[in-house]
Structures are given as C-alpha cells and as structure tokens.
Enzyme design. Structure first.
Site, PDB file in Angstrom:
ATOM      1  N   ASP A  49      39.919  45.306  45.550  1.00 31.41           N
ATOM      2  CA  ASP A  49      38.702  45.780  44.989  1.00 31.41           C
ATOM      3  C   ASP A  49      39.012  46.010  43.575  1.00 31.41           C
ATOM      4  O   ASP A  49      39.129  46.940  42.593  1.00 31.41           O
ATOM      5  CB  ASP A  49      38.270  46.939  45.420  1.00 31.41           C
ATOM      6  CG  ASP A  49      36.467  47.511  44.938  1.00 31.41           C
ATOM      7  OD1 ASP A  49      35.968  46.374  44.468  1.00 31.41           O
ATOM      8  OD2 ASP A  49      36.234  48.255  45.141  1.00 31.41           O
ATOM      9  N   VAL A  50      39.589  44.501  42.784  1.00 28.05           N
ATOM     10  CA  VAL A  50      39.952  44.847  41.559  1.00 28.05           C
ATOM     11  C   VAL A  50      38.831  44.771  40.599  1.00 28.05           C
ATOM     12  O   VAL A  50      37.796  43.872  40.673  1.00 28.05           O
ATOM     13  CB  VAL A  50      40.917  43.661  40.975  1.00 28.05           C
ATOM     14  CG1 VAL A  50      41.296  43.703  39.422  1.00 28.05           C
ATOM     15  CG2 VAL A  50      42.109  43.767  41.874  1.00 28.05           C
TER      16      VAL A  50
END
Length: 213
Positions: A49-50
């Site tokens: 979940d960058v």
C-alpha cells in the site's frame, strides 16, 4: 513522526505555491522512498500500500515507510473491510492487483510510480476521471512537448539548461517506467534507486544492480 506524512506536505506545498518543496527536497524524498522499498524487497517483504499517507518524515525530513508487514496484516485482520480494499488504495493500486486481489513487488513498483508522478507534478490521482488518469496525462504532456505543464508552481523556476531540469525529466520517465501496464516491463526497485541517483533511463540496466546503502 515529527514532520507528518507526504500527503500533508504535498497539500501544504500546493497551498503555498509549491515553495515548501523545492526540487532537491522532492528528489531526496523520491530516493528515500525508493531506498526504503529496496530494503523491504531485499528482505522479501511486499509493502502492499505505497501512497503518500504512508511516507512519514523524521526531524530531518528523511522519508520512512509505514503500514507494511505484520502491522498491515494485523490491521487487515481486525478490519471488516472487503478483500479488494486490502490490496492497496484507489488511484495507487496496480491494475493486476485489482484483478487478482494479490500484491507483489511489481505492484509495489507501480504504486511507487504513481507516488513519484504525484510528487513531481503535484497532481493527485483522484483529480482525474476514469478516462484520463495521472499516467495518461503525463504521457500526453510529454508527447505534446508541454514539459512546463508538468511542473509544480514551486518548480517553475527550474532552468531548462540545468542538471536539475534533467533530473526532473529523468524522474518523470522513471515514474512512467514504473507504471507500465505489464508488470514484467517494470524496473525493479534497486534499478529505480540506480536511475534516480542520476543514471540514464535505459532498458539494458542490469536487474542485479545492488541497492546503495
């Protein structure tokens, strides 16, 4: 973290004509995120979940990644959200992760590419419609030769003859490489670190290039 996250920093910068985040600072932030991901991937950890909200800054404005590994697994376990929400955040999640529900190193690279384009242009993924996302918009400006359209107000003073201008264009090209539709066409994170440190974008960069310390 004393200096908050990248999402807040970008929002503040846009309200102050971008002068809070000059080019050297944006470049260092991009490198910091890439080096953090390189460390995770070398340890066989996928972030998953960058996004700007997960890039935190210490007292020296050094970038740190948060919300990954066991911490993220615990949050997902305790949450009642759907499985599709656990593969990333809308606007940053890769197309294949949406389809498969699985995150990989390649999907991390895609998310990083979106963050990179947002960091360099100031455009948020949610600003676009389904017909035109941030990747398509950047490509369109490059094809038209409208490079200045890509610049944040605080970056408009960049000299087209300067090395900083070349670094900016290089960073944008790296962002586009990272968001290639086919995961196999995307560079690895160590390659990305190598390129952001000033090396030319080239398809013959060896994938075994070690990540700098």
């Amino acid at each position: 973290m004393p200096n908050g996250n990248l999402a807040t920093l970008l929002q503040e910068a846009s309200h102050q004509d971008g002068h809070v985040l000059n080019w050297p600072m944006r470049h260092l932030i991009a490198l910091g995120i890439a080096r953090g991901l390189a460390f995770l991937h070398t340890s066989n950890i996928v972030h998953g979940d960058v996004k700007p909200q997960n890039v935190l800054f210490d007292a020296d404005f050094e970038a740190h990644l948060s919300d990954f590994g066991l911490e993220r697994l615990m949050i997902a376990t305790l949450s009642e959200t759907s499985t599709s929400a656990s593969v990333g955040t809308l606007g940053y999640v890769s197309p294949e992760a949406v389809l498969t529900g699985e995150t990989t190193k390649e999907s991390d690279v895609y998310s990083f590419g979106i963050v990179l384009l947002e960091l360099f242009t100031g455009k948020r993924p949610v600003m676009f419609t389904q017909d035109e996302d941030i990747v398509k918009w950047v490509k369109k400006q490059l094809q038209r030769g409208q490079i200045t359209e890509l610049l944040e107000p605080g970056l408009l003073e960049l000299d087209p003859e300067s090395s900083e201008w070349e670094e900016f264009l290089l960073g944008v090209k790296v962002g586009l490489l990272c968001t290639a539709p086919d995961p196999l066409d995307r560079p690895t994170i160590p390659d990305i670190v190598f390129m952001l440190e000033g090396c030319r974008v080239s398809p013959d960069i060896p994938s075994s290039q070690p990540s700098p310390a």
